[in-house]
Write a protein that holds these residues in place. Sequence first.
Motif, PDB file in Angstrom:
ATOM      1  N   GLN A  85       0.837  -1.208   0.000  1.00 38.01           N
ATOM      2  CA  GLN A  85       0.000   0.000   0.000  1.00 38.01           C
ATOM      3  C   GLN A  85       0.869   1.253   0.000  1.00 38.01           C
ATOM      4  O   GLN A  85       0.551   2.234  -0.668  1.00 38.01           O
ATOM      5  CB  GLN A  85      -0.942   0.016   1.193  1.00 38.01           C
ATOM      6  N   VAL A  86       1.948   1.219   0.761  1.00 37.18           N
ATOM      7  CA  VAL A  86       2.886   2.345   0.804  1.00 37.18           C
ATOM      8  C   VAL A  86       3.506   2.544  -0.576  1.00 37.18           C
ATOM      9  O   VAL A  86       3.526   3.658  -1.115  1.00 37.18           O
ATOM     10  CB  VAL A  86       3.983   2.117   1.869  1.00 37.18           C
ATOM     11  N   GLU A  87       3.976   1.453  -1.155  1.00 39.47           N
ATOM     12  CA  GLU A  87       4.614   1.526  -2.469  1.00 39.47           C
ATOM     13  C   GLU A  87       3.646   2.005  -3.541  1.00 39.47           C
ATOM     14  O   GLU A  87       4.016   2.798  -4.411  1.00 39.47           O
ATOM     15  CB  GLU A  87       5.200   0.166  -2.851  1.00 39.47           C
ATOM     16  N   GLN A  88       2.404   1.546  -3.496  1.00 45.68           N
ATOM     17  CA  GLN A  88       1.404   1.971  -4.473  1.00 45.68           C
ATOM     18  C   GLN A  88       1.105   3.462  -4.342  1.00 45.68           C
ATOM     19  O   GLN A  88       0.999   4.167  -5.341  1.00 45.68           O
ATOM     20  CB  GLN A  88       0.122   1.160  -4.328  1.00 45.68           C
ATOM     21  N   ALA A  89       0.968   3.939  -3.121  1.00 50.00           N
ATOM     22  CA  ALA A  89       0.695   5.357  -2.901  1.00 50.00           C
ATOM     23  C   ALA A  89       1.869   6.214  -3.398  1.00 50.00           C
ATOM     24  O   ALA A  89       1.668   7.237  -4.066  1.00 50.00           O
ATOM     25  CB  ALA A  89       0.418   5.632  -1.423  1.00 50.00           C
ATOM     26  N   GLN A  90       3.087   5.786  -3.102  1.00 50.53           N
ATOM     27  CA  GLN A  90       4.264   6.526  -3.562  1.00 50.53           C
ATOM     28  C   GLN A  90       4.341   6.534  -5.085  1.00 50.53           C
ATOM     29  O   GLN A  90       4.619   7.569  -5.698  1.00 50.53           O
ATOM     30  CB  GLN A  90       5.543   5.921  -2.982  1.00 50.53           C
ATOM     31  N   LYS A  91       4.081   5.398  -5.694  1.00 47.03           N
ATOM     32  CA  LYS A  91       4.129   5.287  -7.153  1.00 47.03           C
ATOM     33  C   LYS A  91       3.080   6.190  -7.802  1.00 47.03           C
ATOM     34  O   LYS A  91       3.362   6.884  -8.778  1.00 47.03           O
ATOM     35  CB  LYS A  91       3.908   3.833  -7.567  1.00 47.03           C
ATOM     36  N   HIS A  92       1.875   6.186  -7.253  1.00 47.91           N
ATOM     37  CA  HIS A  92       0.799   7.001  -7.798  1.00 47.91           C
ATOM     38  C   HIS A  92       1.130   8.499  -7.700  1.00 47.91           C
ATOM     39  O   HIS A  92       0.906   9.261  -8.644  1.00 47.91           O
ATOM     40  CB  HIS A  92      -0.506   6.676  -7.075  1.00 47.91           C
ATOM     41  N   ILE A  93       1.681   8.927  -6.586  1.00 51.87           N
ATOM     42  CA  ILE A  93       2.073  10.327  -6.423  1.00 51.87           C
ATOM     43  C   ILE A  93       3.187  10.676  -7.401  1.00 51.87           C
ATOM     44  O   ILE A  93       3.133  11.720  -8.067  1.00 51.87           O
ATOM     45  CB  ILE A  93       2.480  10.617  -4.960  1.00 51.87           C
ATOM     46  N   LEU A  94       4.178   9.819  -7.524  1.00 50.64           N
ATOM     47  CA  LEU A  94       5.273  10.072  -8.459  1.00 50.64           C
ATOM     48  C   LEU A  94       4.763  10.141  -9.898  1.00 50.64           C
ATOM     49  O   LEU A  94       5.141  11.041 -10.657  1.00 50.64           O
ATOM     50  CB  LEU A  94       6.353   8.996  -8.329  1.00 50.64           C
ATOM     51  N   GLN A  95       3.883   9.232 -10.288  1.00 50.25           N
ATOM     52  CA  GLN A  95       3.324   9.250 -11.644  1.00 50.25           C
ATOM     53  C   GLN A  95       2.542  10.531 -11.904  1.00 50.25           C
ATOM     54  O   GLN A  95       2.624  11.100 -12.992  1.00 50.25           O
ATOM     55  CB  GLN A  95       2.433   8.033 -11.873  1.00 50.25           C
ATOM     56  N   THR A  96       1.804  10.981 -10.921  1.00 52.42           N
ATOM     57  CA  THR A  96       1.037  12.220 -11.069  1.00 52.42           C
ATOM     58  C   THR A  96       1.982  13.409 -11.202  1.00 52.42           C
ATOM     59  O   THR A  96       1.769  14.284 -12.039  1.00 52.42           O
ATOM     60  CB  THR A  96       0.077  12.404  -9.879  1.00 52.42           C
ATOM     61  N   TYR A  97       3.041  13.430 -10.412  1.00 50.41           N
ATOM     62  CA  TYR A  97       4.046  14.490 -10.526  1.00 50.41           C
ATOM     63  C   TYR A  97       4.611  14.518 -11.942  1.00 50.41           C
ATOM     64  O   TYR A  97       4.693  15.578 -12.566  1.00 50.41           O
ATOM     65  CB  TYR A  97       5.174  14.291  -9.512  1.00 50.41           C
ATOM     66  N   LEU A  98       5.004  13.367 -12.449  1.00 56.55           N
ATOM     67  CA  LEU A  98       5.598  13.293 -13.781  1.00 56.55           C
ATOM     68  C   LEU A  98       4.600  13.736 -14.857  1.00 56.55           C
ATOM     69  O   LEU A  98       4.981  14.407 -15.821  1.00 56.55           O
ATOM     70  CB  LEU A  98       6.106  11.877 -14.060  1.00 56.55           C
ATOM     71  N   ARG A  99       3.339  13.396 -14.685  1.00 53.44           N
ATOM     72  CA  ARG A  99       2.300  13.841 -15.629  1.00 53.44           C
ATOM     73  C   ARG A  99       2.165  15.369 -15.604  1.00 53.44           C
ATOM     74  O   ARG A  99       2.110  16.009 -16.648  1.00 53.44           O
ATOM     75  CB  ARG A  99       0.972  13.167 -15.292  1.00 53.44           C
ATOM     76  N   PHE A 100       2.139  15.951 -14.421  1.00 51.57           N
ATOM     77  CA  PHE A 100       2.058  17.412 -14.305  1.00 51.57           C
ATOM     78  C   PHE A 100       3.302  18.077 -14.884  1.00 51.57           C
ATOM     79  O   PHE A 100       3.213  19.102 -15.557  1.00 51.57           O
ATOM     80  CB  PHE A 100       1.880  17.851 -12.854  1.00 51.57           C
ATOM     81  N   LEU A 101       4.448  17.496 -14.626  1.00 49.84           N
ATOM     82  CA  LEU A 101       5.703  18.047 -15.135  1.00 49.84           C
ATOM     83  C   LEU A 101       5.701  18.031 -16.666  1.00 49.84           C
ATOM     84  O   LEU A 101       6.037  19.019 -17.299  1.00 49.84           O
ATOM     85  CB  LEU A 101       6.882  17.240 -14.580  1.00 49.84           C
ATOM     86  N   GLN A 102       5.287  16.925 -17.240  1.00 55.95           N
ATOM     87  CA  GLN A 102       5.233  16.802 -18.695  1.00 55.95           C
ATOM     88  C   GLN A 102       4.215  17.779 -19.280  1.00 55.95           C
ATOM     89  O   GLN A 102       4.482  18.411 -20.307  1.00 55.95           O
ATOM     90  CB  GLN A 102       4.886  15.375 -19.104  1.00 55.95           C
ATOM     91  N   ALA A 103       3.071  17.916 -18.649  1.00 55.96           N
ATOM     92  CA  ALA A 103       2.056  18.841 -19.141  1.00 55.96           C
ATOM     93  C   ALA A 103       2.587  20.271 -19.144  1.00 55.96           C
ATOM     94  O   ALA A 103       2.316  21.048 -20.061  1.00 55.96           O
ATOM     95  CB  ALA A 103       0.789  18.740 -18.291  1.00 55.96           C
ATOM     96  N   GLY A 104       3.365  20.627 -18.127  1.00 51.88           N
ATOM     97  CA  GLY A 104       3.952  21.964 -18.049  1.00 51.88           C
ATOM     98  C   GLY A 104       4.952  22.189 -19.146  1.00 51.88           C
ATOM     99  O   GLY A 104       5.029  23.265 -19.750  1.00 51.88           O
ATOM    100  N   LYS A 105       5.754  21.196 -19.474  1.00 52.25           N
ATOM    101  CA  LYS A 105       6.759  21.320 -20.542  1.00 52.25           C
ATOM    102  C   LYS A 105       6.097  21.441 -21.897  1.00 52.25           C
ATOM    103  O   LYS A 105       6.576  22.146 -22.776  1.00 52.25           O
ATOM    104  CB  LYS A 105       7.694  20.109 -20.531  1.00 52.25           C
ATOM    105  N   GLU A 106       4.971  20.755 -22.086  1.00 57.01           N
ATOM    106  CA  GLU A 106       4.285  20.805 -23.367  1.00 57.01           C
ATOM    107  C   GLU A 106       3.682  22.174 -23.620  1.00 57.01           C
ATOM    108  O   GLU A 106       3.469  22.569 -24.740  1.00 57.01           O
ATOM    109  CB  GLU A 106       3.205  19.714 -23.413  1.00 57.01           C
ATOM    110  N   ARG A 107       3.409  22.917 -22.553  1.00 55.53           N
ATOM    111  CA  ARG A 107       2.834  24.263 -22.703  1.00 55.53           C
ATOM    112  C   ARG A 107       3.867  25.320 -23.027  1.00 55.53           C
ATOM    113  O   ARG A 107       3.537  26.419 -23.425  1.00 55.53           O
ATOM    114  CB  ARG A 107       2.087  24.654 -21.423  1.00 55.53           C
ATOM    115  N   LEU A 108       5.140  25.014 -22.812  1.00 52.77           N
ATOM    116  CA  LEU A 108       6.204  25.989 -23.062  1.00 52.77           C
ATOM    117  C   LEU A 108       6.408  26.235 -24.532  1.00 52.77           C
ATOM    118  O   LEU A 108       6.176  25.508 -25.397  1.00 52.77           O
ATOM    119  CB  LEU A 108       7.519  25.520 -22.433  1.00 52.77           C
TER     120      LEU A 108
END
Length: 93
Positions: free
Chosen positions: A70-93
Amino acid sequence: MVPRSFEDLLTADTAVVQKTIAEFSIRDTVLALKGASPQMNEFIEGLMPKEDAAALTDERMRISTVPLIQVEQAQKHILQTYLRFLQAGKERL
């Protein structure tokens, strides 16, 4: 540097980490922080509004032990969401 683990968020774009954490419930955040370093716990708590940080502390007291998966899944989900937000920000540049 692109974070590869939950702990790597310590050196990641703080604004994006803050936006990411805001997407998750207090419970999910607590689960992810169960397996994190004290520095990571302080970092995430410091990014939260005071009311949410207080709720985080309360939820930590309610949740004792949890399965590692459960800990690993929560960490993975947060990291994936971070990476998605980061990528979305780069695509807007």
